[in-house]
Write an enzyme that holds these catalytic residues in place. Sequence first.
Site, PDB file in Angstrom:
ATOM      1  N   PHE A  98      11.527  19.177  57.650  1.00 38.08           N
ATOM      2  CA  PHE A  98      11.457  19.909  56.386  1.00 38.08           C
ATOM      3  C   PHE A  98      11.761  21.368  56.661  1.00 38.08           C
ATOM      4  CE2 PHE A  98       9.275  19.007  52.154  1.00 38.08           C
ATOM      5  CZ  PHE A  98       9.919  17.805  51.969  1.00 38.08           C
ATOM      6  N   GLN A 211       7.502  30.712  44.016  1.00 39.93           N
ATOM      7  CA  GLN A 211       8.525  30.020  44.800  1.00 39.93           C
ATOM      8  C   GLN A 211       9.628  29.452  43.910  1.00 39.93           C
ATOM      9  OE1 GLN A 211       7.837  26.175  47.269  1.00 39.93           O
ATOM     10  NE2 GLN A 211       8.239  27.826  48.693  1.00 39.93           N
ATOM     11  N   HIS A 213      12.623  26.914  44.069  1.00 41.06           N
ATOM     12  CA  HIS A 213      13.116  25.822  44.915  1.00 41.06           C
ATOM     13  C   HIS A 213      14.639  25.831  44.884  1.00 41.06           C
ATOM     14  CE1 HIS A 213      13.774  21.895  46.628  1.00 41.06           C
ATOM     15  NE2 HIS A 213      12.493  21.784  46.886  1.00 41.06           N
ATOM     16  N   LEU A 223      13.854  18.111  40.151  1.00 37.92           N
ATOM     17  CA  LEU A 223      13.918  18.466  41.565  1.00 37.92           C
ATOM     18  C   LEU A 223      14.725  17.444  42.357  1.00 37.92           C
ATOM     19  CD1 LEU A 223      12.597  20.371  43.725  1.00 37.92           C
ATOM     20  CD2 LEU A 223      11.024  18.510  44.127  1.00 37.92           C
ATOM     21  N   GLU A 226      13.546  18.470  48.971  1.00 35.73           N
ATOM     22  CA  GLU A 226      13.970  19.093  50.218  1.00 35.73           C
ATOM     23  C   GLU A 226      14.233  18.015  51.286  1.00 35.73           C
ATOM     24  OE1 GLU A 226      12.220  22.844  51.075  1.00 35.73           O
ATOM     25  OE2 GLU A 226      11.558  22.129  53.018  1.00 35.73           O
ATOM     26  N   ARG A 257      12.332  28.090  51.956  1.00 29.75           N
ATOM     27  CA  ARG A 257      12.900  28.004  50.604  1.00 29.75           C
ATOM     28  C   ARG A 257      13.366  29.338  50.044  1.00 29.75           C
ATOM     29  NH1 ARG A 257       8.779  23.450  48.137  1.00 29.75           N
ATOM     30  NH2 ARG A 257       9.767  21.782  49.304  1.00 29.75           N
ATOM     31  N   HIS A 321       9.219  26.840  41.003  1.00 24.02           N
ATOM     32  CA  HIS A 321       8.689  25.586  41.538  1.00 24.02           C
ATOM     33  C   HIS A 321       7.207  25.626  41.868  1.00 24.02           C
ATOM     34  CE1 HIS A 321       8.807  21.783  43.620  1.00 24.02           C
ATOM     35  NE2 HIS A 321       8.482  22.320  44.768  1.00 24.02           N
ATOM     36  N   ARG A 356       5.591  29.413  50.522  1.00 21.79           N
ATOM     37  CA  ARG A 356       4.986  28.159  50.962  1.00 21.79           C
ATOM     38  C   ARG A 356       6.038  27.284  51.633  1.00 21.79           C
ATOM     39  NH1 ARG A 356       4.795  22.706  48.627  1.00 21.79           N
ATOM     40  NH2 ARG A 356       6.219  23.381  47.003  1.00 21.79           N
TER      41      ARG A 356
HETATM   42  C1  LIG Z   1       8.655  18.369  41.237  1.00 24.18           C
HETATM   43  C2  LIG Z   1       7.682  18.778  42.296  1.00 24.18           C
HETATM   44  C3  LIG Z   1       7.759  18.243  43.569  1.00 24.18           C
HETATM   45  C4  LIG Z   1       6.863  18.627  44.548  1.00 24.18           C
HETATM   46  N1  LIG Z   1       6.964  18.072  45.784  1.00 24.18           N
HETATM   47  C5  LIG Z   1       6.048  18.390  46.726  1.00 24.18           C
HETATM   48  C6  LIG Z   1       6.069  17.762  47.997  1.00 24.18           C
HETATM   49  O1  LIG Z   1       6.901  16.910  48.275  1.00 24.18           O
HETATM   50  N2  LIG Z   1       5.139  18.119  48.901  1.00 24.18           N
HETATM   51  C7  LIG Z   1       4.169  19.047  48.635  1.00 24.18           C
HETATM   52  O2  LIG Z   1       3.331  19.321  49.493  1.00 24.18           O
HETATM   53  N3  LIG Z   1       4.125  19.642  47.420  1.00 24.18           N
HETATM   54  C8  LIG Z   1       5.026  19.332  46.468  1.00 24.18           C
HETATM   55  N4  LIG Z   1       4.960  19.937  45.247  1.00 24.18           N
HETATM   56  C9  LIG Z   1       3.829  20.809  44.939  1.00 24.18           C
HETATM   57  C10 LIG Z   1       2.572  19.969  44.753  1.00 24.18           C
HETATM   58  O3  LIG Z   1       2.914  18.745  44.180  1.00 24.18           O
HETATM   59  C11 LIG Z   1       1.550  20.661  43.863  1.00 24.18           C
HETATM   60  O4  LIG Z   1       1.319  21.973  44.307  1.00 24.18           O
HETATM   61  C12 LIG Z   1       0.217  19.927  43.889  1.00 24.18           C
HETATM   62  O5  LIG Z   1       0.413  18.552  43.710  1.00 24.18           O
HETATM   63  C13 LIG Z   1      -0.699  20.492  42.820  1.00 24.18           C
HETATM   64  O6  LIG Z   1      -1.842  19.704  42.737  1.00 24.18           O
HETATM   65  P1  LIG Z   1      -3.069  20.187  41.849  1.00 24.18           P
HETATM   66  O7  LIG Z   1      -4.077  19.111  41.955  1.00 24.18           O
HETATM   67  O8  LIG Z   1      -3.470  21.547  42.244  1.00 24.18           O
HETATM   68  O9  LIG Z   1      -2.509  20.297  40.359  1.00 24.18           O
HETATM   69  P2  LIG Z   1      -1.820  19.238  39.370  1.00 24.18           P
HETATM   70  O10 LIG Z   1      -1.421  17.992  40.046  1.00 24.18           O
HETATM   71  O11 LIG Z   1      -0.809  19.997  38.622  1.00 24.18           O
HETATM   72  O12 LIG Z   1      -2.997  18.859  38.387  1.00 24.18           O
HETATM   73  C14 LIG Z   1      -3.568  19.782  37.494  1.00 24.18           C
HETATM   74  C15 LIG Z   1      -4.623  19.100  36.676  1.00 24.18           C
HETATM   75  O13 LIG Z   1      -5.321  20.067  35.924  1.00 24.18           O
HETATM   76  C16 LIG Z   1      -5.520  19.595  34.605  1.00 24.18           C
HETATM   77  N5  LIG Z   1      -5.629  20.747  33.694  1.00 24.18           N
HETATM   78  C17 LIG Z   1      -4.868  21.863  33.676  1.00 24.18           C
HETATM   79  N6  LIG Z   1      -5.289  22.683  32.684  1.00 24.18           N
HETATM   80  C18 LIG Z   1      -6.334  22.073  32.087  1.00 24.18           C
HETATM   81  C19 LIG Z   1      -7.192  22.405  31.000  1.00 24.18           C
HETATM   82  N7  LIG Z   1      -7.065  23.544  30.300  1.00 24.18           N
HETATM   83  N8  LIG Z   1      -8.163  21.523  30.659  1.00 24.18           N
HETATM   84  C20 LIG Z   1      -8.318  20.348  31.327  1.00 24.18           C
HETATM   85  N9  LIG Z   1      -7.517  19.985  32.352  1.00 24.18           N
HETATM   86  C21 LIG Z   1      -6.552  20.838  32.724  1.00 24.18           C
HETATM   87  C22 LIG Z   1      -4.324  18.729  34.311  1.00 24.18           C
HETATM   88  O14 LIG Z   1      -4.645  17.800  33.318  1.00 24.18           O
HETATM   89  C23 LIG Z   1      -4.068  18.082  35.686  1.00 24.18           C
HETATM   90  O15 LIG Z   1      -4.810  16.893  35.795  1.00 24.18           O
HETATM   91  C24 LIG Z   1       5.857  19.574  44.257  1.00 24.18           C
HETATM   92  C25 LIG Z   1       5.773  20.114  42.982  1.00 24.18           C
HETATM   93  C26 LIG Z   1       6.691  19.735  42.020  1.00 24.18           C
HETATM   94  C27 LIG Z   1       6.584  20.391  40.674  1.00 24.18           C
END
Ligand SMILES: Cc1cc2nc3c(=O)[nH]c(=O)nc-3n(C[C@H](O)[C@H](O)[C@H](O)COP(=O)(O)OP(=O)(O)OC[C@H]3O[C@@H](n4cnc5c(N)ncnc54)[C@H](O)[C@@H]3O)c2cc1C
Length: 541
Positions: A98, A211, A213, A223, A226, A257, A321, A356
Amino acid sequence: MRAAIEAARCGLDTALVTKIYPVRSHSVAAQGGINSALKDTDSWEAHAFDTVKGSDWLGDQDAIEAMCKEGPGDILELEGMGAIFSRDIKGHIAQRPFGGAGYPRTCYLADRTGHALLHVMYEQVLKHGVFIYDEWHVTRLVVEGGKVSGVIAMELDTGKLHRLRSKSVIMATGGYGRVYRTTTNALSSTGDGLGLALDAGLPLMDMEFVQFHPTVLKRTGILMTEGARGEGGFLLNSLGERFMEKYAPKVKELASRDVVSRAEQTEIEEGRGVDGCVLLDLRHLGADTIKSKLSQIRELAMDFAGVDPIEAPVPVKPGAHYSMGGIQADMDGQTGIPGLFAAGECACVSVHGANRLGGNSLLEAVVFGRRAGKKASEYAESAGLTPFPDSALCDAASEVAGILKREKGERVYALRDEMAGVMEEHCGIFRSRERLGKGLERIREIKERYGKAALADRGDRFNAELLHMLELGSMLDASEAILVSALHREESRGSHFRTDFPKRNDAEWLKHTLVAKRGNDFSIGYKDVKITRFKPEERKY
Ligand SMILES: Cc1cc2nc3c(=O)[nH]c(=O)nc-3n(C[C@H](O)[C@H](O)[C@H](O)COP(=O)(O)OP(=O)(O)OC[C@H]3O[C@@H](n4cnc5c(N)ncnc54)[C@H](O)[C@@H]3O)c2cc1C
């Protein structure tokens, strides 16, 4: 979800509040994988070094060390929970190269890693008896006497506001990518947690670091992982040149990135783009590799750009991203308010610093989710319930009633789009005092108009327009925090590139930015970076 599992394991009554169904969280879209040093020939120290270098020396090294040391245990635990990682020829967990990584250490499940991990987590949440409030939108954090007493949330099905009282609250609300127009983020990634934290008086850290992407499919926010470059994909300009040879002679497409996105943007702005894009060429990988390891992105490219990567290069460009910045939290997720924790993308611990590395944020969410769950449980066991003032619910209700009452005004969708356009134009990959200053003026002006915007839908049930309105409030706050932080940082580091200050300046700027809301204004402060074993050096790829 990882935090909730830990709290339930500690024997606590645990609830998960989520504005969408848990398995629709943006994590589901993660494609490429999750990093950890699993092999004898790799080491957690090497992973830590790559992460520090990727962060342009702004990441806190104690937190990075903890993540890289504990990561392998968490990966094996995920596998034990049922995540069937892709295997190598010997049957071990396979790892792909990566960007910015000196060793192939990204574990993956084809190009659907997030999907698989999220579903496994959800099964565990159910197994551990966590109570789930699905489609409940948190509108307020309630803090009384300096301690957290719970949250107020709207049940979307009925439009009713409820108070949820608890001893500990863990924010895990994800990123804010939707403040930009071209973004890979889900519609739900609106930075709600950041708005809630600012309103509760908490500072956000390193918000200027956004970031972009390098490989987002033309005219969509989709997306192209990568992993495509990890498997050997090339980036070409309109002259057919592998232009990364110029910008990162050693590792080319696998530089970090920020470096690749800036290179693409430069090629496009200097007239060597192809219809506003560059080309991601996978043809030489062959049909077998593309079909087995990159099947999802092949389908996406065919469906949304009409291009089959087996036959033709895919048009891509940079897009917003990931949020390196977020709610300032320590290694156990503790914020400045007792009982309030933050983990995952909404938090800034900080393991990513100014940039990141791909594959490190799923790892962050799992490692620091677990740690926050444990610490929040310990806190809940020792603390009493903080009173929950009745006025909190009344205030929240009158805020919503106030919005619903306005009869005439601009529509929220138009304002949201305008904000995203301003951020894209004024706070993108290349920044300057002038661009940022104008952007800030425009965001403040949109904020004023937001205060008078009106809804066409005044219904109670699933009022999506009202939700957009609530989300836009947080997005405007996040935008202003990004712009103010970016204006102050007069240097270029990681993802933050100032054309008027194009060099990194450790003497003045090797420090974290803190931004807090004071009434209608934002104030700036700074915090030292934790350096343990890796002294700052020039970052070259
Ligand atoms: C397209 C894409 C591909 C990616 N690929 C990778 C990868 O291959 N490897 C890697 O390490 N990272 C990757 N990332 C980054 C990574 O996926 C995210 O940073 C990580 O999954 C975020 O997890 P999280 O639990 O913090 O938030 P999220 O998974 O975004 O979850 C947020 C949660 O908060 C809840 N929420 C938000 N606001 C409220 C509110 N007001 N009231 C109630 N609930 C709320 C939502 O309902 C949701 O359940 C990628 C990101 C994207 C966008």
